[in-house]
Design a protein around this motif. Structure first.
Motif, PDB file in Angstrom:
ATOM      1  N   HIS A 144     -13.549  -2.650   6.258  1.00  0.00           N
ATOM      2  CA  HIS A 144     -12.442  -2.558   7.216  1.00  0.00           C
ATOM      3  C   HIS A 144     -12.937  -2.821   8.636  1.00  0.00           C
ATOM      4  O   HIS A 144     -12.284  -3.512   9.417  1.00  0.00           O
ATOM      5  N   SER A 195      -4.393   2.022   4.353  1.00  0.00           N
ATOM      6  CA  SER A 195      -5.323   2.059   3.221  1.00  0.00           C
ATOM      7  C   SER A 195      -5.974   3.440   3.111  1.00  0.00           C
ATOM      8  O   SER A 195      -6.061   4.016   2.016  1.00  0.00           O
ATOM      9  N   PHE A 253      -8.341  -1.981   0.062  1.00  0.00           N
ATOM     10  CA  PHE A 253      -7.734  -2.990   0.930  1.00  0.00           C
ATOM     11  C   PHE A 253      -8.836  -3.874   1.497  1.00  0.00           C
ATOM     12  O   PHE A 253      -9.830  -3.372   2.030  1.00  0.00           O
ATOM     13  N   MET A 270       0.828  -1.215   0.000  1.00  0.00           N
ATOM     14  CA  MET A 270       0.000   0.000   0.000  1.00  0.00           C
ATOM     15  C   MET A 270       0.856   1.256   0.000  1.00  0.00           C
ATOM     16  O   MET A 270       0.498   2.260  -0.632  1.00  0.00           O
ATOM     17  N   ILE A 330     -12.258   2.256  -1.270  1.00  0.00           N
ATOM     18  CA  ILE A 330     -11.086   1.703  -0.582  1.00  0.00           C
ATOM     19  C   ILE A 330     -11.468   0.496   0.282  1.00  0.00           C
ATOM     20  O   ILE A 330     -10.598  -0.148   0.886  1.00  0.00           O
ATOM     21  N   HIS A 361      -3.245  -1.454  -4.566  1.00  0.00           N
ATOM     22  CA  HIS A 361      -4.384  -2.028  -3.872  1.00  0.00           C
ATOM     23  C   HIS A 361      -3.953  -3.385  -3.323  1.00  0.00           C
ATOM     24  O   HIS A 361      -3.021  -4.013  -3.849  1.00  0.00           O
TER      25      HIS A 361
END
Length: 326
Positions: free
Chosen positions: A302, A114, A121, A88, A295, A93
């Motif tokens: 995440h 990220s 990510f 990253m 992202i 990516h």
């Protein structure tokens, strides 16, 4: 970038990397541009086997390759954070194999990177994109099972001594919990959310890796039982139970090809075959996210990875599993 080919760089050449690239070959819009291994011979052999144009004997060369858009991190658990961060940092990516890291502190660092670099990510928790599990989620959302109040899932198989060096190696984040237990814990989290209470026991190797673990979890609206192990062969099916009906995911449930739906004493079989082994789903999710300049993917965010690893942290704490890298 929508409509453009997504160019993959494969980091490491172990068994799961082979399975992943075999599935990538089934998809349009995806290309394997390069592979890296610390062994030049392994990198060359992998590239030859899958007709990959570039191969490297060091990982940073892969990260610096302008033809690569996304890195698939398939190294052992203990190095997931190191190489994901490096990729990253180079602007790539990243799709990183599960478990995303050794603990939630490491996952937080990866998520921060990220967001800092603005790159996609995601944890490669392929079961989240399994067609049977997606169909089960839809049935639950439609109310066909009523209120979900019980999840039962296990993932246990016997391993021969020649596999102990990797799977039971504390230096690599070994043991059944991080290797396989993450799947049944994930399933409980997926359908019931964050647990309010966790009770975990385990049978430990002298090196503090777990031979097998059993976890009971209490949620706001239900309970769950999760088990993982390397000492016995379980049926490896999973049950999702509600007030109106239940689903039994066919074994091996984390890559299931269908399920039984039981309601009012009657059983109906649903078949949802995967495309290839089943890694295609997460690969397509990566492309969609990158095409949309996301992202993270809404199906496995995440925060989802942070939540799951925080549950795993508490389980390890209760059982007494500790890794030297910590």
């Amino acid at each position: 970038m929508e409509g453009q080919t997504l160019n993959w760089g494969i980091l490491s050449t172990g068994n799961i990397a082979h399975q992943f690239v075999q599935d990538l070959a089934l998809l349009n819009g995806h290309k394997i541009s390069a592979v890296a291994s610390r062994s030049q011979a392994k990198a060359t052999a992998f590239a030859d086997q899958y007709s990959i144009p570039k191969f490297f004997s060091d990982y940073h060369s892969l990260f610096n390759d302008e033809d690569v858009d996304i890195i698939y991190v398939a190294t052992p658990h203990n190095s997931h954070m190191e190489w994901s961060l490096a990729a990253m940092e180079a602007g790539k990516h990243v799709l990183c194999e599960k478990p995303l890291a050794i603990n939630s502190r490491q996952v937080q660092q990866m998520v921060q990177k990220s967001r800092e670099k603005g790159v996609f990510f995601m944890e490669a928790l392929w079961s989240r994109f399994n067609p049977s599990i997606l169909a089960a989620l839809e049935m639950v959302a439609n109310g066909e099972l009523g209120e979900i109040n019980y999840i039962k899932a296990d993932f246990s198989f016997f391993i021969e001594e020649d596999r102990h060096e990797r799977l039971m190696n504390p230096e690599l984040g070994g043991g059944s919990l991080l290797e396989m237990g993450i799947y049944p814990v994930f399933l409980a989290y997926l359908f019931l959310g964050m647990p309010e209470e966790i009770k975990a026991i385990g049978q430990l190797h002298p090196n503090k890796c777990d031979w097998q673990s059993l976890i009971s979890m209490k949620f706001k609206n239900g309970i769950a039982s999760a088990m993982s192990g390397f000492l016995s062969q379980s049926d490896m099916q999973a049950n999702i139970c509600g007030t109106k009906g239940s689903i039994m995911l066919h074994p091996i449930w984390h890559e299931s090809q269908g399920f039984e739906f039981l309601q009012s004493g009657k059983t109906k079989t649903f078949i949802y075959p995967t495309r290839g082994k089943g890694f295609t789903g997460e690969a397509m999710a990566c492309k969609k996210a990158i095409d949309q300049a996301w992202i993270e993917h809404p199906n496995w965010t995440h925060q989802n990875s942070l939540d799951l690893m925080s549950i795993m942290d508490e389980i390890r704490k209760q059982i007494g599993i500790h890794y030297p890298i910590e």
